[in-house]
Design an enzyme around this catalytic site. Sequence first.
Site, PDB file in Angstrom:
ATOM      1  N   TYR A  19      13.118  17.660 -11.261  1.00 30.94           N
ATOM      2  CA  TYR A  19      12.059  16.565 -12.078  1.00 30.94           C
ATOM      3  C   TYR A  19      13.187  15.529 -12.403  1.00 30.94           C
ATOM      4  CZ  TYR A  19       9.843  13.772 -15.199  1.00 30.94           C
ATOM      5  OH  TYR A  19       9.104  12.496 -15.907  1.00 30.94           O
ATOM      6  N   GLU A  74       9.103   7.769 -11.647  1.00 29.48           N
ATOM      7  CA  GLU A  74       9.325   9.236 -11.934  1.00 29.48           C
ATOM      8  C   GLU A  74       9.229  10.027 -10.571  1.00 29.48           C
ATOM      9  OE1 GLU A  74       6.888  11.784 -15.142  1.00 29.48           O
ATOM     10  OE2 GLU A  74       5.748  11.510 -13.254  1.00 29.48           O
TER      11      GLU A  74
END
Length: 397
Positions: free
Chosen positions: A118, A206
């Site tokens: 992530y 993101e």
Amino acid sequence: MNLHEYQGKELLKSYGVKIQEGILAHSAEEAVEAAKKLKELYNSGWCVVKAQVHAGGRGKGGGVKLAKSPEQAGELAGQIIGMMLITPQTPPEGKLVRKVLVAQDVFYPGASEPKEFYISVLTDRGRGANVIIYSPDGGMDIEKVAAETPERVFTEHVDPLLGLRPFQAAKVAFNLGLSGPAFKEMVAFVQKLYAAFLGSDATMFEINPCLKTSDDLIIAVDAKVALDDNGLFRHAELEALRDTDEEDATDVEAREYDLNYVKLDGNVGCMVNGAGLAMATMDLIQLSGGEPANFLDVGGTADAQRVENAMRIILKDPNVKAILINIFGGIVRCDRVAQGVVDAYKTIGNIPVPVIVRLQGTNADIAKKIIDESGLQVMGAVEFQEAADLVAKVLKS
Ligand code: GDP
Ligand code: MN
């Protein structure tokens, strides 16, 4: 302004970031063609069909599916396009899927297992700096990771003057547990990702998952991008990516009118000139027992046309039980605004809720007279308190 995954990925690619390649499709037939083309270009048999909507969590909602052939890609696209995709990030009824991204399958087997990370870049307003947030435990359960094992989520703040320094990118790669070629790839990935964030005046990038493939490439498999609306004037090419199908219809209309509008959940609509006065007016509404239904700054030129446009926007909200217009006449003359309100009232016709108008500043008294003598269901006030009392009275009746 938010981007779709396919747009965010193209943006990243233009900064040299490696991405999971894909082709957009609007129908099952287009999806079959896209899958065939991907097969030719990247020599990968399988592909993924991914719903393109402005919401995350698509995988869990059934909006991301693996296809083993172009025919199956077509079948899956046929199911996904037209569905109401429900995820934790959509409204309860879901979001209509109008298009899919047919993307290469990048979870191919090999010497080592693929691994999902992530990585995001955002602005930390508290620190006055951008921050890279990252975790070795990326993928669809990142919320769970953040809640249960927060020590597995790392942050790296970037000094606004020095920028992202090479050792910081290396630290990210190190904390993600990488070494060898994948380490170098990750350092480059982080630097290019950060450059993309800065270069597009974004508020968020993101990447989840950011994948280490089995042959040690680091690629963006997903991209959730939010751009700063206030920076869009210098990015015509990004503004052109806007998908109004994904946006709230009232927001779209307010932007066309060039009004600064944010919808809220309350029952008193407000129309104000100036953001500071708008904040004070929202407080005033709270004090008088109501809840603001919106923030609306009509700007410095509160002429009849703008008053009318703003009135139409406010009236779209069924929760609105009263409207408070609070204008400070500095350069704007209050009598002109008052006439604007009366004119707007006549053009729109039936306004089903009481309207309270507080005009203060140049020619405020003449303005109040115009309002009071208009014969319309409009109440004039000069003082702040007077306006508050009227709002309270109207809400009670
Ligand atoms: P999100 O659920 O909206 O965040 O959509 P993502 O683009 O992140 O996709 C969801 C999940 O699908 C990812 O976390 C992966 O596990 C999986 N996925 C995405 N691309 C591929 C792929 O090429 N092959 C395989 N096998 N799985 C994939
Ligand atoms: Mn994702």
